[in-house]
Design an enzyme around this catalytic site. Structure first.
Site, mmCIF file in Angstrom:
data_model
loop_
_atom_site.group_PDB
_atom_site.id
_atom_site.type_symbol
_atom_site.label_atom_id
_atom_site.label_comp_id
_atom_site.label_asym_id
_atom_site.label_seq_id
_atom_site.Cartn_x
_atom_site.Cartn_y
_atom_site.Cartn_z
ATOM 1 N N ARG A 1 0.814 -1.207 0.000
ATOM 2 C CA ARG A 1 0.000 0.000 0.000
ATOM 3 C C ARG A 1 0.851 1.262 0.000
ATOM 4 O O ARG A 1 0.498 2.270 -0.621
ATOM 5 C CB ARG A 1 -0.949 -0.002 1.199
ATOM 6 C CG ARG A 1 -1.854 1.201 1.175
ATOM 7 C CD ARG A 1 -3.045 1.115 2.088
ATOM 8 N NE ARG A 1 -3.894 2.273 1.859
ATOM 9 C CZ ARG A 1 -4.782 2.386 0.889
ATOM 10 N NH1 ARG A 1 -4.953 1.397 0.040
ATOM 11 N NH2 ARG A 1 -5.509 3.484 0.748
ATOM 12 N N ASP B 1 -3.238 -4.098 4.385
ATOM 13 C CA ASP B 1 -4.157 -4.773 5.290
ATOM 14 C C ASP B 1 -5.571 -4.789 4.740
ATOM 15 O O ASP B 1 -6.041 -3.820 4.155
ATOM 16 C CB ASP B 1 -4.176 -4.068 6.655
ATOM 17 C CG ASP B 1 -2.907 -4.322 7.453
ATOM 18 O OD1 ASP B 1 -2.330 -5.400 7.278
ATOM 19 O OD2 ASP B 1 -2.511 -3.445 8.225
#
Length: 437
Positions: free
Chosen positions: A97, A121
């Protein structure tokens, strides 16, 4: 896939030093792309997510030299911009990310930046609108390949400063916009900017490179664009999330632990929030000393006697990354607490594993859970579980270290993404934890 085997119920004792901050490192490493000169960064954590980003920078043509533990020199004087449009990059960037923050530097310096839909996540929807709306406000054109989930912004004639009001105080969004604006023509003001210590660190680093950013530490940043940036040397702060994890671990296992060199002035409300759930912690210089909680700890009520609520909020509010820690520690407190996770709708779903261990938790909805503490009258039971994300993973590890019997945690790569050599460091203070590949 690796697993941890943990024998619980052992009291720990000693000193532990927090790693460099993961969330700061992700921003700082992307900022090296803004200059062709050498940038030295110290206190970089040796964790999966950061190592992935360093590898990505290398594949983009950045020269990388390791100077010693946690210290690297980066030089982005021969960057391969075309790598951004390769299949290799789509796969590589999509697994991390933090890779979203290379877009701002690329757009500012090279006139274009691309990124696949980032990973990370699975804790709920994590929108990217703030990033791209900021770039569009600076004059970039947006494009999106829906089939490949590939985002792009282009500004071949450069960016132009403007006034903008962010729709949310996104930390990574603010960082990306700031890194784009430092090389834009004219002045940019960013209102409702994130003001976390890690964002402040990024701004201080950019200023040391020749940027002109004022309002650092507030939610109104003013950025006067410059022609170019030079090199610098920067040291990353200790990781406040890891510090909070060690505070929770000490209380939950009734251990006497000193957390070294925590940078107290950058911890905000973290110490006072843990004190609200009854944990005793002392400031000793720049260390945190946590005594053995022989008689447990009691959750404070609000002034009117109502149940305590611990909720996340943008800085200087309580960081959402530590709500999972507060929740697990509350399972053995005396009293009740309402945990309100506002930011992510899937982050509390790991509580079923704690309930299996004997915790008394009522999940009200995806964002709220009431924890009814055992006051150590009933020890958690060991079990086998899997780590769904970094912060839930460390919470389950803390639960396992306090539980009766031997627990197994699967999918520990999630924990390794955010915590450096955690098993080795826990063994050094007396934990019985074994990594099995």
């Amino acid at each position: 896939m690796g697993i941890f085997k943990i024998e619980g119920g052992i009291r720990l004792k000693g000193e532990i030093t927090p790693q460099g901050a993961k969330n700061e490192a992700l921003q700082i490493l992307c900022a090296v792309l803004l200059t062709p000169e050498k940038v030295i960064i110290n206190n970089i954590p040796d964790i999966i997510d950061i190592n992935k980003l360093i590898t990505l920078l290398g594949n983009l043509g950045v020269k990388i030299q390791k100077n010693g533990p946690g210290s690297y020199t980066f030089q982005a004087d021969d960057v391969n911009v075309d790598y951004l449009e390769t299949e290799a990059f789509k796969k590589e960037g999509g697994s991390l990310r933090g890779s979203i923050m290379i877009v701002g530097p690329f757009l500012a310096r090279f006139g274009k930046g691309y990124i696949p839909k980032p990973g990370g996540d699975k804790i709920g929807r994590r929108r990217l609108d703030t990033h791209f709306e900021g770039f569009i406000n600076l004059g970039a054109k947006f494009r999106y390949n829906r089939e490949d989930h590939f985002y792009g912004v282009e500004a071949p004639d450069g960016l132009t400063g403007t006034d903008m009001l962010l729709d949310e105080a996104s930390v990574t969004g603010t960082a990306n916009i700031v890194m784009a604006a430092v090389l834009a023509k004219g002045i940019t003001t960013v209102y409702n900017a994130a003001c976390e210590p890690y964002l402040q660190q990024l701004c201080k680093m950019l200023n040391s490179m020749g940027a002109k950013i004022t309002g650092v530490g507030s939610n109104l940043l003013t950025i006067e664009g410059v022609e170019s940036l030079g090199g610098c040397e920067h040291r990353i702060l200790p990781d406040m999330i890891e510090i909070g994890s060690w505070i929770g671990l000490a209380a939950m296992t009734k251990s006497e632990i000193t957390i070294k060199n925590v940078s107290w002035d950058n911890l905000g409300v973290i110490p006072s929030t843990f004190r609200k759930i009854g944990i005793t912690l002392e400031r000793r210089g720049d260390d945190i000393y946590i005594p053995s909680h022989e008689n447990g700890y009691e959750i404070k009520t609000d002034i009117d006697g109502s149940i305590l609520t611990v909720a996340d909020a943008p800085w200087p509010g309580f960081t959402p990354d530590l709500l999972s820690i507060v929740l697990v520690v509350a399972t053995q407190a005396k009293g009740d607490v309402l945990i309100h996770q506002k930011m992510f709708e899937s982050r509390l779903f790991f509580v079923d594993k704690l309930i299996d261990m004997g915790a008394k938790i009522m999940l009200c909805d995806p964002h709220r859970a009431v924890v009814m503490g055992h006051d150590f009258q009933s020890q958690l039971k060991a079990t086998t579980m899997s780590s769904p994300d970094i912060r839930a993973g460390i919470s389950l590890l803390i639960a396992a270290l306090s539980a009766k019997g031997t627990s197994t945690i699967q999918n520990i790569e999630q924990i390794d993404r955010g915590y450096e050599r955690i098993d080795e460091r826990l063994r050094a203070i007396g934990a019985n934890i074994v990594r099995v590949e």
